[in-house]
Design a protein around this motif. Structure first.
Motif, PDB file in Angstrom:
ATOM      1  N   TYR A 129     -13.463  23.537 -22.757  1.00  0.00           N
ATOM      2  CA  TYR A 129     -13.861  22.479 -21.844  1.00  0.00           C
ATOM      3  C   TYR A 129     -13.114  22.606 -20.513  1.00  0.00           C
ATOM      4  N   ARG A 130     -13.718  22.086 -19.466  1.00  0.00           N
ATOM      5  CA  ARG A 130     -13.140  22.186 -18.135  1.00  0.00           C
ATOM      6  C   ARG A 130     -11.918  21.280 -18.000  1.00  0.00           C
ATOM      7  N   LEU A 131     -10.907  21.781 -17.278  1.00  0.00           N
ATOM      8  CA  LEU A 131      -9.603  21.130 -17.235  1.00  0.00           C
ATOM      9  C   LEU A 131      -9.382  20.320 -15.957  1.00  0.00           C
ATOM     10  N   ALA A 132      -8.527  19.287 -16.099  1.00  0.00           N
ATOM     11  CA  ALA A 132      -8.026  18.537 -14.951  1.00  0.00           C
ATOM     12  C   ALA A 132      -6.951  19.396 -14.262  1.00  0.00           C
ATOM     13  N   PRO A 133      -6.681  19.158 -12.996  1.00  0.00           N
ATOM     14  CA  PRO A 133      -7.209  18.078 -12.155  1.00  0.00           C
ATOM     15  C   PRO A 133      -8.522  18.400 -11.455  1.00  0.00           C
ATOM     16  N   ARG A 134      -8.961  19.641 -11.554  1.00  0.00           N
ATOM     17  CA  ARG A 134     -10.210  19.981 -10.870  1.00  0.00           C
ATOM     18  C   ARG A 134     -11.378  19.193 -11.455  1.00  0.00           C
ATOM     19  N   TYR A 135     -11.354  19.029 -12.766  1.00  0.00           N
ATOM     20  CA  TYR A 135     -12.427  18.289 -13.436  1.00  0.00           C
ATOM     21  C   TYR A 135     -11.833  17.071 -14.129  1.00  0.00           C
ATOM     22  N   ARG A 136     -12.309  15.906 -13.754  1.00  0.00           N
ATOM     23  CA  ARG A 136     -11.767  14.657 -14.288  1.00  0.00           C
ATOM     24  C   ARG A 136     -12.731  14.027 -15.292  1.00  0.00           C
ATOM     25  N   PHE A 137     -12.262  12.935 -15.898  1.00  0.00           N
ATOM     26  CA  PHE A 137     -13.078  12.193 -16.850  1.00  0.00           C
ATOM     27  C   PHE A 137     -14.439  11.880 -16.247  1.00  0.00           C
ATOM     28  N   PRO A 138     -15.530  12.063 -17.002  1.00  0.00           N
ATOM     29  CA  PRO A 138     -15.603  12.406 -18.433  1.00  0.00           C
ATOM     30  C   PRO A 138     -15.933  13.866 -18.711  1.00  0.00           C
ATOM     31  N   THR A 139     -15.588  14.780 -17.805  1.00  0.00           N
ATOM     32  CA  THR A 139     -16.031  16.173 -17.923  1.00  0.00           C
ATOM     33  C   THR A 139     -15.678  16.789 -19.268  1.00  0.00           C
ATOM     34  N   ALA A 140     -14.422  16.661 -19.699  1.00  0.00           N
ATOM     35  CA  ALA A 140     -14.016  17.269 -20.974  1.00  0.00           C
ATOM     36  C   ALA A 140     -14.843  16.712 -22.124  1.00  0.00           C
ATOM     37  N   ALA A 141     -15.060  15.395 -22.136  1.00  0.00           N
ATOM     38  CA  ALA A 141     -15.847  14.778 -23.202  1.00  0.00           C
ATOM     39  C   ALA A 141     -17.288  15.278 -23.186  1.00  0.00           C
ATOM     40  N   VAL A 142     -17.841  15.470 -21.992  1.00  0.00           N
ATOM     41  CA  VAL A 142     -19.204  16.003 -21.862  1.00  0.00           C
ATOM     42  C   VAL A 142     -19.275  17.411 -22.429  1.00  0.00           C
TER      43      VAL A 142
END
Length: 333
Positions: A129-142
């Protein structure tokens, strides 16, 4: 639900925790996760620890996954098959890795997923799954949901022939997935040191009794904050209503007695039981966060992982795994 284990951890495990308290904990306190160099350094440290103290990769086969779904979503990850594990099976493990939604990947966890594959005789899909901080909630859950949908709808695995496993923040993502009303439940759920309370209130209370040898609650909260930034933590996909939600599938939770997230593990186990679920909680004394990934550092990981393999067998209908105890010993290489 079981919350008792042997009275003490091994001498090597206790020594490793003491050394971590003198080294890793102060280092994590001075690395700013909001700065690029701080996050990069943290990722390197975690990766090297996992490689140095994880089980052997001998005979492991890795198959990269990067596919587009019919709805336009994307699934990135890897199939991991331990030595001798066949591809011709209708059962698998879906693994959701930690740490803090910002640090790790299937690569850092490959030794753990390979060991899990060897122990169970099953292929393990670890979602990248894509990581923070570049990708924020809800990206990981998606992304975790996309991986599950791909397994069930396009790869043809029946949900009741899949066991979901995850560690740390991956535990939060796994529980969130199973709380969604349109997700058909897996055969079982195995969690290592799950992070549930993203405010770290439970962890801070635990920290008053015993400090975590790896990281302070305040520093862990900063890391997780990279993912949650801009969203109120009371959001129902962040503050999970497990006690008032769907009944979870049969669940095994393992946590280390020396870590602050043991409080999260106990809270989650109680909530799963309150919702009518069957949950076994194991608190392994004196162990650090996700000690299962570090058998060269914490030999207690061996019996812990043996129990995980047994749980997966039970969840899938008491199928017999080949020579699990012998494979455990060989896995350390």
């Amino acid at each position: 639900m079981i919350d008792t284990m042997p009275a003490r951890g091994s001498m090597r495990s206790r020594g490793a925790a003491a050394v971590s308290g003198l080294t890793l904990r102060p280092i994590s306190a001075v690395l700013p996760p909001e700065r690029t160099w701080g996050l990069w350094t943290s990722r390197k440290i975690v990766s090297r620890i996992m490689d140095a103290f994880g089980p052997s990769l001998a005979g492991t086969e890795v198959e990269k996954v990067d596919v587009r779904l019919r709805d336009g979503g994307r699934v990135v990850g890897e199939w991991v098959r331990g030595a001798g594990v066949t591809t011709t099976t209708d059962e698998c493990v879906y693994f959701v890795h930690g740490s803090g939604f910002a640090l790790c990947s299937p690569r850092t966890h490959r030794r753990l997923t390979a060991w899990l594959s060897r122990l169970t005789g099953l292929p393990v899909l670890c979602v990248d799954y894509r990581l923070a901080p570049r990708y924020r909630f809800p990206t990981a859950a998606v992304d975790v949901r996309s991986g599950w949908d791909w397994l069930c709808h396009e790869k043809g695995f029946a949900p009741d022939r899949i066991v979901i496993a995850g560690d740390s923040a991956g535990g939060h993502l796994a529980v969130d997935l199973l709380l969604q009303p349109d997700v058909e439940h897996s055969a079982g759920l195995a969690l290592f040191s799950p992070l549930i309370d993203l405010t770290f209130g439970l962890a801070r209370t635990r920290e008053e009794l015993r400090r975590d040898p790896a990281i302070r609650a305040v520093d862990a909260a900063k890391l997780v904050g990279l993912y949650c930034a801009g969203t109120d933590l009371t959001h129902p996909r962040l503050t999970l209503d497990v006690a008032g939600g769907r009944t979870m599938p049969p669940t095994l939770i393992q946590a280390g007695g020396g870590e602050m997230l043991v409080a999260d593990a106990r809270h989650l186990a109680a909530d799963i039981t309150a919702a009518g679920g069957d949950c076994e909680l194991q608190v392994w004394p004196d162990q650090v966060h996700v000690f299962q990934a570090l058998p060269r550092l914490a030999p207690d990981a061996v019996p812990a992982m043996r129990r995980v393999a047994d749980f997966i067998a039970e969840s899938l209908g008491d199928r017999e795994f080949p020579a699990a105890s012998q494979m455990t010993d060989r896995a350390l290489g």
